[in-house]
Design a protein around this motif. Structure first.
Motif, mmCIF file in Angstrom:
data_model
loop_
_atom_site.group_PDB
_atom_site.id
_atom_site.type_symbol
_atom_site.label_atom_id
_atom_site.label_comp_id
_atom_site.label_asym_id
_atom_site.label_seq_id
_atom_site.Cartn_x
_atom_site.Cartn_y
_atom_site.Cartn_z
ATOM 1 N N ASN A 200 0.818 -1.220 0.000
ATOM 2 C CA ASN A 200 0.000 0.000 0.000
ATOM 3 C C ASN A 200 0.855 1.275 0.000
ATOM 4 O O ASN A 200 0.514 2.279 0.633
ATOM 5 C CB ASN A 200 -0.965 0.017 1.193
ATOM 6 N N ALA A 201 1.948 1.214 -0.744
ATOM 7 C CA ALA A 201 2.844 2.373 -0.839
ATOM 8 C C ALA A 201 2.106 3.569 -1.413
ATOM 9 O O ALA A 201 1.286 3.429 -2.320
ATOM 10 C CB ALA A 201 4.049 2.034 -1.719
ATOM 11 N N LYS A 202 2.386 4.755 -0.885
ATOM 12 C CA LYS A 202 1.711 5.978 -1.306
ATOM 13 C C LYS A 202 2.363 6.540 -2.579
ATOM 14 O O LYS A 202 2.714 7.727 -2.659
ATOM 15 C CB LYS A 202 1.758 7.022 -0.187
ATOM 16 N N ILE A 203 2.517 5.691 -3.555
ATOM 17 C CA ILE A 203 3.083 6.103 -4.845
ATOM 18 C C ILE A 203 1.976 6.756 -5.656
ATOM 19 O O ILE A 203 0.871 6.217 -5.762
ATOM 20 C CB ILE A 203 3.656 4.885 -5.594
ATOM 21 N N PRO A 204 2.210 7.940 -6.243
ATOM 22 C CA PRO A 204 1.155 8.622 -6.996
ATOM 23 C C PRO A 204 0.668 7.776 -8.179
ATOM 24 O O PRO A 204 1.443 7.042 -8.801
ATOM 25 C CB PRO A 204 1.832 9.909 -7.482
ATOM 26 N N ILE A 205 -0.623 7.907 -8.479
ATOM 27 C CA ILE A 205 -1.189 7.150 -9.600
ATOM 28 C C ILE A 205 -0.901 7.803 -10.937
ATOM 29 O O ILE A 205 -1.045 7.178 -11.977
ATOM 30 C CB ILE A 205 -2.717 6.968 -9.440
ATOM 31 N N GLY A 206 -0.474 9.080 -10.953
ATOM 32 C CA GLY A 206 -0.396 9.845 -12.192
ATOM 33 C C GLY A 206 0.969 9.937 -12.818
ATOM 34 O O GLY A 206 1.228 10.848 -13.615
ATOM 35 N N PRO A 208 4.303 8.750 -15.250
ATOM 36 C CA PRO A 208 4.487 8.067 -16.538
ATOM 37 C C PRO A 208 4.876 6.610 -16.332
ATOM 38 O O PRO A 208 5.375 6.232 -15.257
ATOM 39 C CB PRO A 208 5.602 8.859 -17.205
ATOM 40 N N VAL A 209 4.683 5.801 -17.356
ATOM 41 C CA VAL A 209 4.981 4.369 -17.264
ATOM 42 C C VAL A 209 6.407 4.140 -16.783
ATOM 43 O O VAL A 209 6.666 3.290 -15.923
ATOM 44 C CB VAL A 209 4.753 3.696 -18.632
ATOM 45 N N ARG A 210 7.360 4.906 -17.310
ATOM 46 C CA ARG A 210 8.772 4.676 -17.021
ATOM 47 C C ARG A 210 9.127 4.933 -15.557
ATOM 48 O O ARG A 210 10.193 4.513 -15.096
ATOM 49 C CB ARG A 210 9.637 5.562 -17.913
ATOM 50 N N ALA A 211 8.255 5.607 -14.810
ATOM 51 C CA ALA A 211 8.547 5.927 -13.409
ATOM 52 C C ALA A 211 8.235 4.777 -12.461
ATOM 53 O O ALA A 211 8.597 4.823 -11.293
ATOM 54 C CB ALA A 211 7.769 7.174 -12.990
ATOM 55 N N TYR A 212 7.546 3.735 -12.954
ATOM 56 C CA TYR A 212 7.161 2.603 -12.127
ATOM 57 C C TYR A 212 8.015 1.379 -12.450
ATOM 58 O O TYR A 212 8.429 1.181 -13.601
ATOM 59 C CB TYR A 212 5.706 2.212 -12.373
ATOM 60 N N THR A 213 8.234 0.525 -11.450
ATOM 61 C CA THR A 213 8.661 -0.832 -11.742
ATOM 62 C C THR A 213 7.457 -1.587 -12.298
ATOM 63 O O THR A 213 6.312 -1.113 -12.218
ATOM 64 C CB THR A 213 9.172 -1.540 -10.484
ATOM 65 N N VAL A 214 7.688 -2.771 -12.833
ATOM 66 C CA VAL A 214 6.577 -3.574 -13.361
ATOM 67 C C VAL A 214 5.556 -3.845 -12.265
ATOM 68 O O VAL A 214 4.342 -3.729 -12.467
ATOM 69 C CB VAL A 214 7.110 -4.889 -13.967
ATOM 70 N N GLU A 215 6.038 -4.197 -11.076
ATOM 71 C CA GLU A 215 5.133 -4.499 -9.961
ATOM 72 C C GLU A 215 4.375 -3.252 -9.520
ATOM 73 O O GLU A 215 3.175 -3.301 -9.245
ATOM 74 C CB GLU A 215 5.923 -5.078 -8.789
ATOM 75 N N GLU A 216 5.072 -2.117 -9.464
ATOM 76 C CA GLU A 216 4.413 -0.875 -9.066
ATOM 77 C C GLU A 216 3.365 -0.451 -10.085
ATOM 78 O O GLU A 216 2.298 0.050 -9.717
ATOM 79 C CB GLU A 216 5.450 0.238 -8.902
ATOM 80 N N TYR A 217 3.656 -0.628 -11.360
ATOM 81 C CA TYR A 217 2.712 -0.218 -12.403
ATOM 82 C C TYR A 217 1.376 -0.937 -12.236
ATOM 83 O O TYR A 217 0.306 -0.324 -12.267
ATOM 84 C CB TYR A 217 3.306 -0.495 -13.784
#
Length: 266
Positions: A200-206, A208-217
């Motif tokens: 439940n990490a408070k990673i923003p939903i908005g 770009p794709v490149r800012a996430y790991t595969v799992e985070e995306y």
């Protein structure tokens, strides 16, 4: 764009494409098919000599399901689910603008992929029979992309939440409309479990794709994103949020929506 496409292919191939067939002729062992599509953001074509086609009508819309004969039961199930999703989203968001919609089984690296007037579904999903819950959620999600991606466009690389989170939220509404609150709650549980994969990490939903790991995306865009939309609906009030989604559709269909324009209209 508007597309006028002429395809020359062996006669034994069944063609599944964006748009509608406006002319077809045979020249010996070849077929020549002319297809019109538009306005659409892409043109897609799949072809196989193994496809069988089953169809249903929903008002003026013909819904077709393409699959090899050995996957016929799954193709029939997906066809019914697609019709249910079209009915739900027509009421929720605004009318589907075309007279044809196709589901096509293909080998692909995703569970499903959206194109204008057509979605592809991984063939393995058709094999589980009547208990295949994953198939239904994938079909509903991909049908929802006909509104959020195909009609209301967005930058899918830099702002993927604008279509993916909305398609996931639409899937939640599909379960509510077709099966009731219990099934909607069960699907909501799957969204919560996605977000839990990253604690439940408070990673923003908005981002770009490149800012996430595969799992985070998967966890943030497909899990936290629709949960945010559900919270927004509760904050705005369900009737106001339903009106907002219809206004969003009306204002940005055939256009490009952004995070900023979504926030401004909300």
């Amino acid at each position: 764009s508007f597309y006028l496409v002429r395809i020359t292919a062996p006669v034994e191939l069944k063609l599944a494409t964006s748009g509608v067939v406006i002319d077809r002729s045979e020249q010996g062992e070849r077929q020549v098919v002319t297809i019109a599509a538009g306005p659409v953001r892409d043109f897609y074509l799949a072809a196989s000599d193994r496809y069988t086609v089953t169809s249903q009508t929903m008002g003026e819309i013909t819904v077709n399901s393409y699959a090899p004969a050995e996957l016929a039961a799954g193709a029939e199930l997906a066809l019914t689910q697609a019709v249910q999703a079209l009915q739900s989203f027509n009421q929720r968001f605004g009318p589907y603008p075309f007279t044809e919609f196709d589901l096509v089984t293909t080998p692909n690296l995703a569970l499903g992929v959206e194109y204008p007037g057509l979605v592809v579904i991984r063939g393995e999903l058709y094999e589980a029979g009547q208990d295949n819950r994953l198939l239904e959620s994938v079909v509903a999600h991909e049908v929802a992309h006909q509104w959020f991606y195909s009609l209301v466009g967005n930058d899918q690389v830099d702002e993927p939440w604008v279509d993916e989170a909305l398609a996931q939220y639409a899937t939640l509404l599909y379960y509510l409309d077709v099966y009731g609150p219990g099934s909607a709650a069960a699907f909501r549980g799957s969204l919560e479990r996605r977000w839990e994969r990253v604690d439940n990490a408070k990673i923003p939903i908005g981002l770009p794709v490149r800012a996430y790991t595969v799992e985070e995306y998967s966890a943030i865009v497909y899990g936290r994103g629709p949960l945010f939309l559900e919270e927004l609906a509760q904050s705005m009030g369900q009737e106001s949020f339903a009106a907002f989604l219809q206004n969003y559709y009306q204002r940005y269909r055939w256009d490009i929506a952004t995070t900023a324009s979504f926030k401004e209209l909300a």
